[in-house]
Design an enzyme around this catalytic site. Structure first.
Site, PDB file in Angstrom:
ATOM      1  N   ASN A 132      -0.355  20.919 -19.024  1.00 49.92           N
ATOM      2  CA  ASN A 132      -0.687  20.127 -20.208  1.00 49.92           C
ATOM      3  C   ASN A 132      -0.778  20.970 -21.476  1.00 49.92           C
ATOM      4  OD1 ASN A 132      -0.874  17.652 -18.812  1.00 49.92           O
ATOM      5  ND2 ASN A 132      -2.868  18.254 -18.022  1.00 49.92           N
ATOM      6  N   GLU A 145       9.496  20.670 -23.331  1.00 51.87           N
ATOM      7  CA  GLU A 145       8.795  20.798 -22.037  1.00 51.87           C
ATOM      8  C   GLU A 145       9.329  22.007 -21.255  1.00 51.87           C
ATOM      9  OE1 GLU A 145       6.186  19.041 -21.117  1.00 51.87           O
ATOM     10  OE2 GLU A 145       6.265  17.111 -22.167  1.00 51.87           O
ATOM     11  N   HIS A 178      -0.487  19.318 -24.858  1.00 53.42           N
ATOM     12  CA  HIS A 178      -0.578  17.869 -24.668  1.00 53.42           C
ATOM     13  C   HIS A 178      -1.822  17.250 -25.311  1.00 53.42           C
ATOM     14  CE1 HIS A 178       2.765  18.517 -22.022  1.00 53.42           C
ATOM     15  NE2 HIS A 178       2.824  17.244 -21.675  1.00 53.42           N
ATOM     16  N   LYS A 222       3.010  11.948 -10.223  1.00 53.89           N
ATOM     17  CA  LYS A 222       2.163  11.155 -11.118  1.00 53.89           C
ATOM     18  C   LYS A 222       2.933   9.904 -11.512  1.00 53.89           C
ATOM     19  CE  LYS A 222      -0.736  14.675 -13.292  1.00 53.89           C
ATOM     20  NZ  LYS A 222      -1.085  15.342 -14.574  1.00 53.89           N
ATOM     21  N   ARG A 275      -2.912  22.898 -12.070  1.00 58.00           N
ATOM     22  CA  ARG A 275      -1.930  21.911 -12.565  1.00 58.00           C
ATOM     23  C   ARG A 275      -2.205  21.523 -14.017  1.00 58.00           C
ATOM     24  NH1 ARG A 275       0.891  16.711  -9.517  1.00 58.00           N
ATOM     25  NH2 ARG A 275       2.030  16.014 -11.356  1.00 58.00           N
ATOM     26  N   HIS A 313      -0.992  14.437 -27.685  1.00 54.04           N
ATOM     27  CA  HIS A 313      -1.438  13.046 -27.530  1.00 54.04           C
ATOM     28  C   HIS A 313      -2.164  12.571 -28.792  1.00 54.04           C
ATOM     29  CE1 HIS A 313      -1.242  13.362 -22.873  1.00 54.04           C
ATOM     30  NE2 HIS A 313      -0.116  12.913 -23.386  1.00 54.04           N
ATOM     31  N   ARG A 323       0.820  -1.240   0.000  1.00 56.14           N
ATOM     32  CA  ARG A 323       0.000   0.000   0.000  1.00 56.14           C
ATOM     33  C   ARG A 323       0.845   1.277   0.000  1.00 56.14           C
ATOM     34  NH1 ARG A 323      -2.702  -3.105   3.757  1.00 56.14           N
ATOM     35  NH2 ARG A 323      -4.512  -4.159   2.871  1.00 56.14           N
ATOM     36  N   LYS A 348       7.281  24.049 -11.693  1.00 54.95           N
ATOM     37  CA  LYS A 348       6.435  22.873 -11.475  1.00 54.95           C
ATOM     38  C   LYS A 348       6.181  22.656  -9.984  1.00 54.95           C
ATOM     39  CE  LYS A 348       5.165  18.258 -12.664  1.00 54.95           C
ATOM     40  NZ  LYS A 348       5.239  17.114 -13.546  1.00 54.95           N
ATOM     41  N   HIS A 384       7.401  12.054 -27.355  1.00 53.62           N
ATOM     42  CA  HIS A 384       6.374  12.816 -26.612  1.00 53.62           C
ATOM     43  C   HIS A 384       6.661  14.325 -26.643  1.00 53.62           C
ATOM     44  CE1 HIS A 384       3.512  13.808 -23.485  1.00 53.62           C
ATOM     45  NE2 HIS A 384       4.480  14.363 -22.776  1.00 53.62           N
ATOM     46  N   GLU A 421      -4.422  18.053  -9.382  1.00 52.74           N
ATOM     47  CA  GLU A 421      -4.912  18.593 -10.660  1.00 52.74           C
ATOM     48  C   GLU A 421      -6.410  18.897 -10.640  1.00 52.74           C
ATOM     49  OE1 GLU A 421      -2.837  17.067 -14.174  1.00 52.74           O
ATOM     50  OE2 GLU A 421      -4.663  17.396 -15.326  1.00 52.74           O
TER      51      GLU A 421
HETATM   52  P1  NAD Z   1      12.182   7.508 -21.860  1.00 52.04           P
HETATM   53  O1  NAD Z   1      12.112   7.191 -20.449  1.00 52.04           O
HETATM   54  O2  NAD Z   1      11.654   6.503 -22.822  1.00 52.04           O
HETATM   55  O3  NAD Z   1      13.686   7.870 -22.239  1.00 52.04           O
HETATM   56  C1  NAD Z   1      14.001   8.180 -23.578  1.00 52.04           C
HETATM   57  C2  NAD Z   1      15.157   7.325 -24.107  1.00 52.04           C
HETATM   58  O4  NAD Z   1      16.375   7.809 -23.569  1.00 52.04           O
HETATM   59  C3  NAD Z   1      15.071   5.871 -23.699  1.00 52.04           C
HETATM   60  O5  NAD Z   1      15.529   5.066 -24.746  1.00 52.04           O
HETATM   61  C4  NAD Z   1      16.022   5.792 -22.511  1.00 52.04           C
HETATM   62  O6  NAD Z   1      16.519   4.498 -22.281  1.00 52.04           O
HETATM   63  C5  NAD Z   1      17.098   6.742 -22.953  1.00 52.04           C
HETATM   64  N1  NAD Z   1      17.879   7.349 -21.893  1.00 52.04           N
HETATM   65  C6  NAD Z   1      17.449   7.795 -20.694  1.00 52.04           C
HETATM   66  N2  NAD Z   1      18.436   8.427 -20.057  1.00 52.04           N
HETATM   67  C7  NAD Z   1      19.521   8.365 -20.848  1.00 52.04           C
HETATM   68  C8  NAD Z   1      20.851   8.860 -20.742  1.00 52.04           C
HETATM   69  N3  NAD Z   1      21.216   9.590 -19.697  1.00 52.04           N
HETATM   70  N4  NAD Z   1      21.720   8.578 -21.726  1.00 52.04           N
HETATM   71  C9  NAD Z   1      21.317   7.872 -22.817  1.00 52.04           C
HETATM   72  N5  NAD Z   1      20.066   7.412 -23.005  1.00 52.04           N
HETATM   73  C10 NAD Z   1      19.191   7.667 -22.015  1.00 52.04           C
HETATM   74  O7  NAD Z   1      11.407   8.890 -22.205  1.00 52.04           O
HETATM   75  P2  NAD Z   1      11.233  10.257 -21.413  1.00 52.04           P
HETATM   76  O8  NAD Z   1      11.064  11.277 -22.453  1.00 52.04           O
HETATM   77  O9  NAD Z   1      12.258  10.440 -20.369  1.00 52.04           O
HETATM   78  O10 NAD Z   1       9.854  10.052 -20.650  1.00 52.04           O
HETATM   79  C11 NAD Z   1       8.652   9.825 -21.351  1.00 52.04           C
HETATM   80  C12 NAD Z   1       7.693   9.153 -20.399  1.00 52.04           C
HETATM   81  O11 NAD Z   1       7.444  10.028 -19.307  1.00 52.04           O
HETATM   82  C13 NAD Z   1       6.340   8.823 -21.018  1.00 52.04           C
HETATM   83  O12 NAD Z   1       5.967   7.543 -20.630  1.00 52.04           O
HETATM   84  C14 NAD Z   1       5.416   9.848 -20.383  1.00 52.04           C
HETATM   85  O13 NAD Z   1       4.098   9.378 -20.240  1.00 52.04           O
HETATM   86  C15 NAD Z   1       6.066  10.063 -19.049  1.00 52.04           C
HETATM   87  N6  NAD Z   1       5.767  11.358 -18.435  1.00 52.04           N
HETATM   88  C16 NAD Z   1       5.332  11.362 -17.155  1.00 52.04           C
HETATM   89  C17 NAD Z   1       5.085  12.551 -16.521  1.00 52.04           C
HETATM   90  C18 NAD Z   1       4.679  12.555 -15.082  1.00 52.04           C
HETATM   91  O14 NAD Z   1       4.311  13.613 -14.564  1.00 52.04           O
HETATM   92  N7  NAD Z   1       4.753  11.441 -14.401  1.00 52.04           N
HETATM   93  C19 NAD Z   1       5.281  13.761 -17.187  1.00 52.04           C
HETATM   94  C20 NAD Z   1       5.738  13.741 -18.503  1.00 52.04           C
HETATM   95  C21 NAD Z   1       5.983  12.513 -19.129  1.00 52.04           C
HETATM   96  N1  GLY Z   2       3.277  16.469 -16.660  1.00 48.73           N
HETATM   97  C1  GLY Z   2       2.066  17.035 -16.170  1.00 48.73           C
HETATM   98  C2  GLY Z   2       1.932  16.952 -14.695  1.00 48.73           C
HETATM   99  O1  GLY Z   2       2.799  16.488 -13.996  1.00 48.73           O
HETATM  100  O2  GLY Z   2       0.930  17.337 -14.198  1.00 48.73           O
END
Ligand code: NAD
Ligand code: GLY
Length: 358
Positions: free
Chosen positions: A242, A182, A245, A140, A238, A249, A118, A224, A262, A234
């Site tokens: 987006n 971003e 987005h 998130k 918050r 999306h 939990r 942020k 993304h 949100e």
């Molecule tokens: P990712 O995690 O897929 O990383 C992108 C690529 O870079 C991958 O191939 C990874 O292995 C590689 N990589 C990572 N660090 C590296 C480094 N230092 N050197 C070399 N390669 C490296 O993508 P991302 O853009 O980091 O994240 C996208 C994800 O984040 C999506 O799933 C999205 O939904 C999520 N997201 C979440 C939130 C949130 O608030 N939780 C906000 C925005 C995006």
């Molecule tokens: N990436 C949008 C949020 O964290 O709310």
């Protein structure tokens, strides 16, 4: 080392930003009192940075789960895999999960930590720019479902974020630019001086100048952190995070999450939002031209000519921000001033899609 606080009462936590942040011993000790830690990483990031992190975590018992790389692996099946390791190794409620990777790893590690017994502690060690400025902050967590992206998840705040700028040295250029989209978003939604600063420092940021990157990450996290502190779940403000987005999306799902990163889709989405804001009479043509110029300066796309307008319009309807059958959009009132609204003329949206899509 730069330090920012996310103020959430008893769940407040620090964000440490700078070279070598993942080896900041005192901060690690303060954030991770646990004797048992599980590091979640992937097949790309693990070989680059896991040994360094595990060394800094000594003498804790430190196990690793190395997940396959990629958005397609952000699944419930991989959460089960992480939970199985926690159970099999008798991790107790005082253990800690550590995410070492980009947003995919961070979202999954956080979700596994939220589910196990939990909810146990977790720490983010983001290694992409996108994760350092966005996904590692704010709590998130979750995974994708065949029915939609990020459909399954939980709010679960980390105990700390260690944004080690050294890790950005190995990030592919395209991923860097996607993260910068971003960063630009923060300027557009709430901070015109920051947008001005970004325009003046594009070359330094693209050349990975440490001081410029550290400033961009710090200012993004400050913005942020402030928004999350005021609206953790949100309910209002918050949603401004987006910007771009809903359009983004729609672009990603039209291409099966395989063509656009993304951040790239969000960049084009911000352009569409700016274009639509002008058609509504809310921003000037000069502001829209400036948004386009800055996005291009960072090597980001500003049109969606490869995709039909009708497909984007259709995909926008399945956005999570649909309320009472109406797609709510984040739009601009100026550079540095945004709002979320369902109160717009549909003709403006249609004209934007006709002008910018295929
Ligand atoms: P990712 O995690 O897929 O990383 C992108 C690529 O870079 C991958 O191939 C990874 O292995 C590689 N990589 C990572 N660090 C590296 C480094 N230092 N050197 C070399 N390669 C490296 O993508 P991302 O853009 O980091 O994240 C996208 C994800 O984040 C999506 O799933 C999205 O939904 C999520 N997201 C979440 C939130 C949130 O608030 N939780 C906000 C925005 C995006
Ligand atoms: N990436 C949008 C949020 O964290 O709310």
């Amino acid at each position: 080392m730069q330090r920012i606080e996310v103020s959430l009462g008893t769940r407040s936590y620090p964000i440490l930003i700078g070279p070598g942040a993942m080896q900041a011993d005192e901060e690690l000790d303060r954030a991770i009192p646990a004797k048992d830690v599980l590091v979640i990483t992937n097949t790309t990031v693990g070989p680059l940075y896991a040994a360094k992190l595990v060394q800094a975590l000594a003498p804790r018992r430190c196990l690793e789960v190395v997940l396959p790389d990629g958005e397609v692996h952000k699944t419930f099946a991989n959460i089960s895999r992480v939970l199985d390791v926690l159970v099999a190794n008798r991790f107790a409620r005082d253990a800690c999960v550590i995410a070492l990777g980009g947003g995919v790893v961070g979202d999954m590690a956080g979700f596994a930590a939220a589910c196990y017994q939990r909810g146990i502690a977790f720490v983010q060690v983001p290694t992409t720019l996108l994760a350092q400025v966005d996904s590692s902050v704010g709590g998130k967590t979750g995974v994708n479902h065949p029915g939609g992206k990020n459909l399954i998840g939980a709010f679960h705040q980390p105990a700390a974020v260690f944004a080690d700028t050294d890790t950005l040295a190995t990030l592919p250029d395209r991923e860097l630019r996607a993260g910068l989209a971003e960063v630009i978003k923060y300027g557009l939604i709430i901070d015109r001086p920051f947008f001005d600063w970004l325009e003046g420092h594009a070359a330094a940021l693209l050349a990975r100048d440490t001081a410029a990157l550290t400033h961009a990450i710090k200012r993004s996290c400050e913005i942020k952190a402030g928004i999350v502190a005021r609206d953790e779940r949100e309910q209002g403000e918050r949603a401004l995070l987006n910007l771009g987005h809903t359009f983004g999306h729609a672009i990603e799902s039209a291409t099966n999450y395989s063509t656009w990163l993304h951040g790239e889709a969000v960049g084009a989405g911000m352009m569409l939002a700016a274009d639509m804001s002008q058609r509504l009479g809310w921003v000037s043509a000069a502001d829209v031209e400036r948004v386009e110029r800055v996005l291009k300066l960072f090597g980001l796309r500003t049109d969606v000519k490869t995709l039909p307008a009708a497909t984007i319009a259709e995909n926008m309807k399945i956005d999570k921000k649909v309320a009472a059958g109406r797609v709510r959009l984040v739009l601009l009132k100026a550079i540095g001033k945004s709002l979320i609204t369902g109160d717009y003329e549909d003709a403006a949206l249609r004209e934007t899609l006709r002008a910018r899509c295929g």
